[in-house]
Design a protein around this motif. Structure first.
Motif, PDB file in Angstrom:
ATOM      1  N   ARG A 102      -0.774   4.261   6.680  1.00  0.00           N
ATOM      2  CA  ARG A 102      -1.900   4.349   7.599  1.00  0.00           C
ATOM      3  C   ARG A 102      -3.085   3.496   7.169  1.00  0.00           C
ATOM      4  O   ARG A 102      -4.024   3.297   7.947  1.00  0.00           O
ATOM      5  CB  ARG A 102      -2.335   5.814   7.740  1.00  0.00           C
ATOM      6  N   THR A 103      -3.065   2.978   5.947  1.00  0.00           N
ATOM      7  CA  THR A 103      -4.198   2.197   5.440  1.00  0.00           C
ATOM      8  C   THR A 103      -4.016   0.689   5.625  1.00  0.00           C
ATOM      9  O   THR A 103      -4.890  -0.078   5.215  1.00  0.00           O
ATOM     10  CB  THR A 103      -4.422   2.492   3.946  1.00  0.00           C
ATOM     11  N   TYR A 131      -4.330  -1.213   8.099  1.00  0.00           N
ATOM     12  CA  TYR A 131      -5.349  -1.849   8.930  1.00  0.00           C
ATOM     13  C   TYR A 131      -6.611  -2.139   8.117  1.00  0.00           C
ATOM     14  O   TYR A 131      -7.112  -3.275   8.108  1.00  0.00           O
ATOM     15  CB  TYR A 131      -5.717  -0.950  10.118  1.00  0.00           C
ATOM     16  N   GLU A 132      -7.124  -1.110   7.462  1.00  0.00           N
ATOM     17  CA  GLU A 132      -8.391  -1.280   6.742  1.00  0.00           C
ATOM     18  C   GLU A 132      -8.236  -2.216   5.554  1.00  0.00           C
ATOM     19  O   GLU A 132      -9.147  -2.999   5.245  1.00  0.00           O
ATOM     20  CB  GLU A 132      -8.937   0.073   6.292  1.00  0.00           C
ATOM     21  N   VAL A 133      -7.088  -2.168   4.878  1.00  0.00           N
ATOM     22  CA  VAL A 133      -6.868  -3.070   3.747  1.00  0.00           C
ATOM     23  C   VAL A 133      -6.787  -4.514   4.239  1.00  0.00           C
ATOM     24  O   VAL A 133      -7.351  -5.428   3.616  1.00  0.00           O
ATOM     25  CB  VAL A 133      -5.583  -2.678   2.980  1.00  0.00           C
ATOM     26  N   ASP A 157       0.051   4.315   1.309  1.00  0.00           N
ATOM     27  CA  ASP A 157      -0.094   5.045   2.568  1.00  0.00           C
ATOM     28  C   ASP A 157      -0.025   4.054   3.727  1.00  0.00           C
ATOM     29  O   ASP A 157      -0.923   3.225   3.894  1.00  0.00           O
ATOM     30  CB  ASP A 157      -1.432   5.791   2.593  1.00  0.00           C
ATOM     31  N   VAL A 192       0.851  -1.188   0.000  1.00  0.00           N
ATOM     32  CA  VAL A 192       0.000   0.000   0.000  1.00  0.00           C
ATOM     33  C   VAL A 192       0.891   1.244   0.000  1.00  0.00           C
ATOM     34  O   VAL A 192       2.004   1.233   0.536  1.00  0.00           O
ATOM     35  CB  VAL A 192      -0.937   0.030   1.224  1.00  0.00           C
TER      36      VAL A 192
END
Length: 382
Positions: A156-157, A159-161, A154, A152
């Protein structure tokens, strides 16, 4: 003042597979698979010798001993081998990891390497969700152990991915940042804290004044701090934090919602949010460490001991040296322990590359000079 955020409840966490996809956990075939999977993970621990406690050279006249717990000697080459083993046992025994279903993890690399190893050991697929800036050597090792990498842009993403991939595949999002502190048996069972104290038994200062542990999930610092209190030791726990991480700010302010707007350059430690496994209340002290200082420290480690280590080791070593300097200036004796988290050969194109330093705008020379002066004179000028 210093608080931590509570983790979510296990059954309803994001990314858990819908109940309609669950296997029958009373099915004899599943239970046979589960027993064999647990046996294999526990057998790995039984085959593995404990990691070394290395003595960092300081003048004997200082009467202060500095040690590095060398976690790079684990089968997958890092401190995260302990965590991955605990997380797999936790997930298996909770019924979350199931035959044929992938395990997904959000990671900056080393945990994913170790989890790929254990996924292969029990025969399930593994997907690592990582920042695109993760070192190529870590990517190679994940794939070597049979895992697949999902990058990814970013950090910060992740977790959601990871949660989305788990939902799409019917797999299990391991979520080390939530479960690291609860999957490890902090009372003992040869955890890293118990191992450190056993290895110090015959040293001149067997109860360390300080243990320095960097934080990615926060699971290691939580385990050490809990064990210290449980065993009624006087040891203090210091957690150094790199640039572009929110842990230090959240600890100082007592804000469980503290965030950082970008990812850490020091792989494996520092986070853009206050993770559930980072138990701020258990930490006695924190230090904010410049990235250039971390890199200067790992290069000083190579000069002093002939050992290359990753940047997180440098963050811890820089802080440990500062603590030694304070003890020396105050006329105190004793011992200090920090961690060698993983080997430097994973970062030859980063922390050992002058071109990378220049590209990042990092000047390690003032910090390298401060370390050299301290080790020569005992004076801390940084």
């Amino acid at each position: 003042m210093h608080t931590d955020r509570a983790g979510g409840s296990e059954p309803s966490r994001a990314g858990a597979a819908p109940d309609t996809l669950d296997v029958d956990r009373s099915d004899p075939e599943y239970r046979a698979w589960l027993k064999e999977a647990v046996r294999r993970v526990k057998a790995d621990a039984n085959r593995s010798a404990d990691t070394h406690l290395l003595h960092f050279p300081l003048p004997d006249s200082w009467e202060i001993d500095l040690y590095l717990k060398d976690e790079s000697t684990h089968p997958t080459g890092s401190l995260k081998h302990r965590l991955a083993r605990s997380l797999f046992l936790y997930g298996l025994c909770n019924g979350w990891i199931r035959p044929g279903r992938p395990v997904i993890e959000a990671s900056s690399g080393s945990t994913a390497v170790s989890e790929a190893y254990f996924a292969a050991l029990v025969g399930v697929p593994f997907i690592a969700v990582m920042p695109r800036t993760t070192s190529p050597e870590k990517t190679r090792l994940i794939e070597f152990h049979g895992g697949r990498c999902h990058s990814v842009d970013d950090p910060r993403t992740v977790y959601e991915v990871s949660a989305r991939l788990a939902a799409e595949t019917g797999g299990h999002y391991m979520d080390q940042f939530t479960y690291a502190e609860r999957a490890t048996d902090w009372r003992g069972n040869n955890n890293i804290a118990q191992s450190i104290y056993q290895q110090l038994e015959r040293e001149r200062y067997p109860e360390p004044a300080w243990i320095v542990a960097t934080a990615g999930t926060g699971g290691t610092s939580a385990t050490i701090a809990r064990y210290v209190r449980y065993m009624q030791y006087d040891t203090r726990v210091c957690v150094p934090d790199p640039e572009n991480s929110c842990f230090f700010d959240g600890w100082v302010s007592g804000d469980p919602g503290a965030v950082s707007d970008c990812g850490s350059r020091i792989e494996g430690i520092g986070r853009p949010r206050m993770e559930p496994s980072f138990l701020a209340c258990a930490v006695d002290r924190m230090m904010k460490v410049p990235d250039a200082a971390s890199i200067a420290a790992v290069r000083a480690l190579e000069q002093a001991m002939g050992r290359r280590a990753g940047g997180s080791t440098g963050t811890g070593l820089w802080s440990a040296l500062r603590i030694v300097a304070e003890m020396l200036s105050e006329g105190r004796t004793g011992s200090v322990v920090t961690l060698m988290c993983d080997p430097g050969d994973r970062y030859l194109d980063k922390y050992y590359s002058d071109a990378w330093l220049a590209d990042q705008g990092l000047d390690i020379r003032p910090h390298a000079a401060a370390i050299s002066t301290f080790l020569t004179t005992g004076g801390w000028a940084a």
